[in-house]
Write a protein that holds these residues in place. Structure first.
Motif, PDB file in Angstrom:
ATOM      1  N   LYS A 142       0.822  -1.201   0.000  1.00 43.70           N
ATOM      2  CA  LYS A 142       0.000   0.000   0.000  1.00 43.70           C
ATOM      3  C   LYS A 142       0.862   1.260   0.000  1.00 43.70           C
ATOM      4  O   LYS A 142       1.999   1.258   0.451  1.00 43.70           O
ATOM      5  CB  LYS A 142      -0.937   0.007   1.205  1.00 43.70           C
ATOM      6  N   SER A 143       0.278   2.329  -0.495  1.00 39.71           N
ATOM      7  CA  SER A 143       1.026   3.570  -0.664  1.00 39.71           C
ATOM      8  C   SER A 143       1.009   4.468   0.558  1.00 39.71           C
ATOM      9  O   SER A 143       1.765   5.437   0.607  1.00 39.71           O
ATOM     10  CB  SER A 143       0.448   4.355  -1.852  1.00 39.71           C
ATOM     11  N   ILE A 144       0.180   4.172   1.526  1.00 39.02           N
ATOM     12  CA  ILE A 144       0.023   5.075   2.666  1.00 39.02           C
ATOM     13  C   ILE A 144      -0.324   4.262   3.903  1.00 39.02           C
ATOM     14  O   ILE A 144      -1.020   3.246   3.805  1.00 39.02           O
ATOM     15  CB  ILE A 144      -1.072   6.133   2.390  1.00 39.02           C
ATOM     16  N   PRO A 145       0.159   4.640   5.072  1.00 39.45           N
ATOM     17  CA  PRO A 145      -0.200   3.914   6.287  1.00 39.45           C
ATOM     18  C   PRO A 145      -1.659   4.135   6.669  1.00 39.45           C
ATOM     19  O   PRO A 145      -2.289   5.111   6.259  1.00 39.45           O
ATOM     20  CB  PRO A 145       0.724   4.510   7.353  1.00 39.45           C
ATOM     21  N   THR A 146      -2.170   3.230   7.462  1.00 41.53           N
ATOM     22  CA  THR A 146      -3.472   3.402   8.088  1.00 41.53           C
ATOM     23  C   THR A 146      -3.288   3.894   9.522  1.00 41.53           C
ATOM     24  O   THR A 146      -4.085   4.682  10.026  1.00 41.53           O
ATOM     25  CB  THR A 146      -4.250   2.078   8.090  1.00 41.53           C
ATOM     26  N   SER A 185       7.388   4.277   2.217  1.00 39.15           N
ATOM     27  CA  SER A 185       6.071   3.774   1.865  1.00 39.15           C
ATOM     28  C   SER A 185       5.153   3.751   3.080  1.00 39.15           C
ATOM     29  O   SER A 185       5.012   4.749   3.765  1.00 39.15           O
ATOM     30  CB  SER A 185       6.218   2.384   1.245  1.00 39.15           C
ATOM     31  N   SER A 186       4.546   2.593   3.360  1.00 34.29           N
ATOM     32  CA  SER A 186       3.565   2.526   4.439  1.00 34.29           C
ATOM     33  C   SER A 186       4.180   2.093   5.755  1.00 34.29           C
ATOM     34  O   SER A 186       3.464   1.776   6.701  1.00 34.29           O
ATOM     35  CB  SER A 186       2.441   1.547   4.054  1.00 34.29           C
ATOM     36  N   ASP A 211       4.832  -2.013  10.281  1.00 31.00           N
ATOM     37  CA  ASP A 211       3.999  -1.885   9.093  1.00 31.00           C
ATOM     38  C   ASP A 211       2.818  -0.978   9.436  1.00 31.00           C
ATOM     39  O   ASP A 211       2.022  -1.285  10.321  1.00 31.00           O
ATOM     40  CB  ASP A 211       3.503  -3.268   8.642  1.00 31.00           C
ATOM     41  N   VAL A 213       0.166  -0.356   7.894  1.00 32.82           N
ATOM     42  CA  VAL A 213      -1.158  -0.830   7.480  1.00 32.82           C
ATOM     43  C   VAL A 213      -1.641  -1.934   8.407  1.00 32.82           C
ATOM     44  O   VAL A 213      -2.750  -1.902   8.929  1.00 32.82           O
ATOM     45  CB  VAL A 213      -1.140  -1.326   6.022  1.00 32.82           C
ATOM     46  N   LYS A 618       4.601  11.605   5.989  1.00 27.73           N
ATOM     47  CA  LYS A 618       5.176  10.964   4.813  1.00 27.73           C
ATOM     48  C   LYS A 618       5.660  11.970   3.772  1.00 27.73           C
ATOM     49  O   LYS A 618       6.084  11.589   2.689  1.00 27.73           O
ATOM     50  CB  LYS A 618       4.146  10.022   4.179  1.00 27.73           C
ATOM     51  N   GLN A 784      -5.003   4.845  -0.220  1.00 29.20           N
ATOM     52  CA  GLN A 784      -5.388   3.577   0.397  1.00 29.20           C
ATOM     53  C   GLN A 784      -5.863   2.565  -0.649  1.00 29.20           C
ATOM     54  O   GLN A 784      -5.814   1.354  -0.415  1.00 29.20           O
ATOM     55  CB  GLN A 784      -6.506   3.801   1.419  1.00 29.20           C
TER      56      GLN A 784
END
Length: 797
Positions: A142-146, A185-186, A211, A213, A618, A784
Motif C-alpha cells: 500500500k502507498s500510505i499507512p493506516t 512507503s507505508s 507496518d 497498514v 510521509k 489507500q
C-alpha cells in the motif's frame, strides 16, 4: 528504496546459494550503528570446534518460539524451508568481545506470493539479536499507512518492552519522526538510543520497523554491549560553558554547496541545486571534551604536523602571466590532431618511447558529467627491458596508463598512470611534498591556463609523525593536491583540479579535472554577515552530552578506542542559507522545519486530522502555511497529485521542459532559484500521468477546482477513468445528483463509492470549490486504494 524492500532483496538472495546466505549474514541489515561481522564457516557441523550452548536443533526451536511469542509469527515446517548458519558476532567498541549467533532464514513461496523471515539469536543465551519479515503478494504494498505515527510508535514501544525491557528503560527515541519516515512507503521506522547519565551512546540502540497498514513489527535489531564501563559525568563543564566554547570555536565558512535535487533526478533541464551557504566548522576538532572543555576529533589526538603553503605574491604574478582564455572549437579535433596533442602530453609528462593506442572519440550526453561531453581517450604503453651485466634481458617493465582530453580544446580531463610499484616500507622520496606542490603549480600553468585565477592556490598538508618509541618513520607514498574552484572568491568544492604524485618517482600518478562551466552561481553581494549566520545556527542547535569512542593512540598504525564524555551538536551536517538565515539540511538543501506547531494547531479538530497528519509525516503535504479551508487552484491540485505519484523528469521529452530553464530567475535575495521546478514541469508530468487532458498552452493553473473536478482528478490518479466513463452503470445517491455535470457523473459516482469525497448534508455540492481539507482527505483515501508504484521513487516536499 525502503528498508522492508531492501530486506526482501537480501533475503531472496539468501535462498539462492549458501554463499549468498552467508553474505547476507554479514550485512548490518540496514539498521543504524549495527556492528555484526560475520564470516562463513567451511565446517559441515557448525558446532564443531565452536563452544556455544545452543545446538542447531535448539536454535531452530528457540527461533520459532521467539517469532511466536514476540511477533505472532507461526512457522509451519510443512510450508517453510530454512537456511541456518553459525557465525561470529563481534563487538568492536573498546575491546573486542566475540560470541556467535545462529542466523536462520525461513522462506515460503507459492503462486500467491512469498514470505521471507530472518532471525538471529545469540549462540549461548538464545537472546534475539535481529528479526526481519518481508512479504510479497499479488495485492502489492500500500502507498500510505493506516496507523498514525503515534499509534505505530506505541506498537514499537510495546514490543521493545516485551523483548528488551531493561534496555528500553535506558533508551530514548532519538530519530526525528518528521523526517525519518519519508521514502518508506507505508512503514514506520524508529531508533531507540542508549542513554547513560543523561548522555546518549549512539553505538548501542534498538531499531524497529512497524507496518503502518497491518500494525505488525516487521523488523527488529538489538545492538547493545553490556560489558562497557562508562566514565562518570562528575566534573563535567556546564551546558552554558560548552555552548560558549562552541560559539567561540566555530568558524562560519562561506561556500557554494551542491545539494541533491529534491526530486531525485538532475539533468540539463532540471538544473543543479547550488546554494550559497555558511558551513559551521569547529576549530581544532569536531566535538568538545566534557571534562576539559577542549575540542577533540573523532580520531583523537594523533601526533601530526600541519604545513600550509601558498605562493608568494611574486610567484602568483608570474603564474597569472600564463593565464589565457580557452576557446572551444566549433567542431571536435580530428583524429590525427588529437593523437599529436596526446602524444606531446605523454612525452612531456612521462618521457619518450610511449606507444599511443586505442584512440577513441566519444560524445557523452550524461548530465552528471561535469566535464566536456566530447572527448578523445587513449591508452599509452612503454616496455623497458632490464639487462644484466652481460646484456641478457632479465626483466621487462611495462609502464602504461590512460588519458582523456577535451575534444573541443585539447585540455586534459584526466590522466592515470597504471604502472605498478614495488611496495617498500622505507624508501627515499625523489621529491618532497613542497617540491611536488611547485611541480603541480607548473602543470597548472601549462595545462590549465584558463583556470589559474579561479582556483584556491593555498593548500594544507597534514603529516603524521611517529613517537620516539615507534619504528622509523615511513615516508608518504603519494602526495595529493586538490586545487578547489573559487567563484566570486568563494570556494565551490565540487569542482577542482586534482593531482597526485608518486613520491618515489616524482611522476604524476593521477590527474583529474572536475569543472562545470554551465553553472550560474548566485551573487554574494546581499549575503548576511558570518556573525548573523553563527547566531542563527546556535539559536537552533544546543550542544548535548554524548559518550563517544575516541582514538587515544598517538600511533597512526594502531587504534585504541576509549569512551569519553563529550559535548556535540546534532546534527553537524546542516548549513545556514547565506541570504535568509534558514537552516538547510545536507541532502537537498531544503529548510529544516524545527517548529510545526502552527500546522498541528491548524489541523487539530479537523475531520481529517489523522489523515492529514499521516500525509505530513510521509512528506506529501507541505506543513508550511497549510490552511484547511484554503480554496484549491488547479496548480495546487496538479502539484499535490504529481508529487504523490513521484516526479520523474527523465520520462518527459526534453522539449517539454525547455521553458523551465528560463524560469530560473533571481529571487529577492539575489540567489538564482535553480532547483525549483516550474509550473510547466508539473503540468508536463500531470499530462504524462493522465491527470489532465487539456492543451497545456491553454491550461489555467490559477482557476479554482470544483469538488466534481477534484473527484475526476482523483479517479484519474487511480487510473480508473475507463470504469468512470461507463456512466450508464452508475447511480449517484445524493440529494443534488442532478447538479453533477454529465461528463463527470461516472467520476463523481465512483469517487463517492470509494469514499474519496464526503457528503455534506447528503449533498455532493459538485460546483463548490474544493478546500485543502477536501483534497488532503481525498488523496489519503485514494492512496489507500493504490499500490506502491515501483517504477518511480516517491518524491516529497
Amino acid at each position: 528504496m525502503n528498508k522492508q524492500k531492501l530486506f526482501s532483496i537480501l533475503l531472496a538472495c539468501s535462498m539462492l546459494s549458501p554463499f549468498a546466505q552467508q553474505a547476507f549474514a554479514a550485512t548490518s541489515y540496514d539498521t543504524p550503528n549495527a556492528k555484526v561481522i560475520s564470516t562463513p564457516s567451511d565446517k559441515t557441523d557448525p558446532n564443531e570446534d565452536i563452544n556455544v550452548s545452543l545446538s542447531k536443533e535448539l536454535a531452530l526451536t528457540k527461533g520459532k518460539e521467539v517469532l511466536k511469542k514476540y511477533f505472532n509469527i507461526d512457522i509451519n515446517e510443512k510450508d517453510f524451508k530454512y537456511n541456518i548458519s553459525l557465525d561470529p558476532y563481534v563487538y568492536s567498541d573498546v575491546k573486542e568481545t566475540k560470541s556467535y549467533t545462529w542466523n536462520i532464514s525461513w522462506y515460503n513461496t507459492s503462486f500467491k506470493g512469498s514470505t521471507n523471515i530472518y532471525i538471529s539469536l545469540d549462540g549461548n543465551t538464545g537472546k534475539l539479536i535481529s528479526m526481519n519479515k518481508s512479504e510479497y503478494n499479488k495485492n502489492g504494498e500500500k502507498s500510505i499507512p493506516t496507523l498514525s505515527m503515534e499509534e505505530a510508535q506505541k506498537t514499537a514501544e510495546e514490543a521493545i518492552k516485551k523483548i528488551n525491557p531493561d534496555e528500553y528503560k535506558n533508551s530514548k527515541l532519538t530519530t526525528d519522526k518528521w523526517f525519518s519516515n519519508r521514502y518508506n512507503s507505508s512503514n514506520y521506522s524508529f531508533n531507540y538510543t542508549r542513554f547513560v547519565n543523561q548522555a546518549s551512546y549512539d553505538n548501542d540502540n534498538i531499531y524497529i520497523n512497524v507496518d503502518g497498514v497491518t500494525g505488525e513489527v516487521t523488523a527488529y535489531h538489538y545492538n547493545w554491549n553490556n560489558s562497557l564501563v562508562f566514565p562518570s559525568d562528575k566534573g563535567s563543564i556546564s551546558l552554558d560553558k560548552a555552548e560558549n566554547i562552541f560559539k567561540s570555536s566555530t568558524d562560519m565558512t562561506l561556500k557554494y554547496k551542491l545539494f541533491n535535487n529534491k526530486y531525485e533526478y538532475q539533468n540539463a533541464d532540471n538544473k543543479k541545486n547550488i546554494k550559497l551557504v555558511y558551513e559551521p566548522t569547529l576549530k581544532d576538532g569536531q566535538v568538545i571534551d566534557a571534562k576539559t572543555g577542549k575540542p577533540i576529533s573523532y580520531a583523537g589526538s594523533l601526533n601530526s604536523k600541519v604545513e600550509t603553503i601558498s605562493p608568494n605574491q611574486k610567484e602568483i604574478d608570474e603564474l597569472y602571466k600564463k593565464y589565457k582564455k580557452l576557446e572551444n572549437a566549433k567542431d571536435p579535433l580530428k583524429k590525427d590532431k588529437a593523437l599529436t596533442i596526446i602524444s606531446n602530453i605523454v612525452n612531456n609528462m612521462y618521457g619518450k618511447g610511449y606507444t599511443i593506442g586505442d584512440l577513441r572519440y566519444r560524445e557523452d550526453d550524461n548530465s552528471f558529467n561535469d566535464n566536456s561531453t566530447k572527448t578523445w581517450t587513449a591508452f599509452f604503453t612503454k616496455k623497458t627491458e632490464v639487462k644484466d651485466a652481460k646484456g641478457k634481458v632479465v626483466n621487462t617493465i611495462i609502464r602504461d596508463g590512460s588519458i582523456s582530453i577535451n575534444a573541443l580544446n585539447g585540455q586534459i580531463l584526466s590522466i592515470y598512470n597504471y604502472t605498478p610499484y614495488e611496495y617498500k616500507e622505507n624508501f627515499t622520496p625523489k621529491i618532497t611534498w613542497k617540491e611536488g606542490y611547485y611541480k603541480a603549480l607548473a602543470i597548472l600553468g601549462e595545462h590549465y591556463k584558463d583556470k589559474l585565477k579561479d582556483i584556491e592556490l593555498s593548500l594544507n598538508h597534514v603529516e603524521l609523525l611517529p613517537k620516539e618509541t615507534y619504528s622509523a618513520k615511513e615516508a608518504e607514498r603519494f602526495y595529493r593536491y586538490s586545487f578547489v574552484r573559487k567563484v566570486n572568491n568563494i570556494p565551490y568544492e565540487n569542482n577542482s583540479i586534482y593531482m597526485e604524485f608518486d613520491a618515489e618517482t616524482g611522476e604524476v600518478s593521477c590527474m583529474n579535472l572536475s569543472w562545470d562551466d554551465g553553472i550560474a552561481f548566485p551573487q554574494a553581494s546581499s549575503s548576511i554577515d558570518p556573525s548573523k549566520a553563527r547566531e542563527t545556527y546556535y539559536n537552533k542547535y544546543t550542544p548535548s552530552l554524548k559518550y563517544m569512542l575516541i582514538n587515544t593512540s598517538p600511533d597512526p598504525k594502531s587504534i585504541k578506542n576509549e569512551l569519553k564524555l563529550t559535548y556535540c551538536l546534532e546534527p553537524t551536517s546542516s548549513f545556514v542559507d547565506a541570504f535568509d538565515s534558514k537552516i538547510l539540511n545536507d541532502y537537498d538543501g531544503e529548510e529544516i522545519k524545527f517548529d510545526i506547531s502552527d500546522f498541528l494547531n491548524e489541523v487539530k479538530g479537523s475531520k481529517a486530522e489523522k489523515e492529514i497528519t499521516i500525509l505530513a509525516y510521509k512528506g506529501l503535504i507541505d506543513t508550511k502555511d497549510f490552511k484547511l479551508k484554503k480554496e484549491v487552484k488547479y496548480i495546487d491540485l496538479v502539484k499535490t497529485l504529481v508529487d504523490a505519484l513521484g516526479y520523474t523528469p527523465y520520462i518527459i521529452n526534453t522539449e517539454t521542459t525547455k521553458s523551465s530553464q528560463s524560469d530560473a530567475k533571481e529571487d529577492s535575495a539575489g540567489s538564482a532559484n535553480q532547483a525549483a521546478l516550474s509550473n510547466d514541469d508539473y503540468l508536463a508530468m500531470a499530462k504524462y500521468y493522465g491527470i489532465i487532458d487539456e492543451n497545456l498552452n491553454n491550461f489555467d493553473i490559477q482557476a479554482p477546482v470544483s469538488r466534481e473536478e477534484m473527484c475526476k482528478a482523483l479517479i484519474k490518479f487511480l487510473q480508473y477513468e475507463k470504469i468512470a466513463n461507463c456512466s450508464d452503470i452508475f447511480s449517484l445517491n445524493s440529494a443534488d445528483a442532478k447538479d453533477v455535470s454529465k461528463e463527470n457523473y461516472g467520476y463523481v459516482t465512483l469517487a463517492k463509492g470509494l469514499n474519496l469525497i464526503d457528503l455534506e448534508d447528503n449533498k455532493i455540492n459538485p460546483k463548490k470549490i474544493a478546500t485543502s481539507e477536501d483534497l488532503a482527505l481525498g488523496l489519503f483515501r485514494a492512496l489507500q486504494n493504490k499500490e506502491v508504484n515501483n517504477n518511480y521513487y516517491p518524491m516529497y516536499k
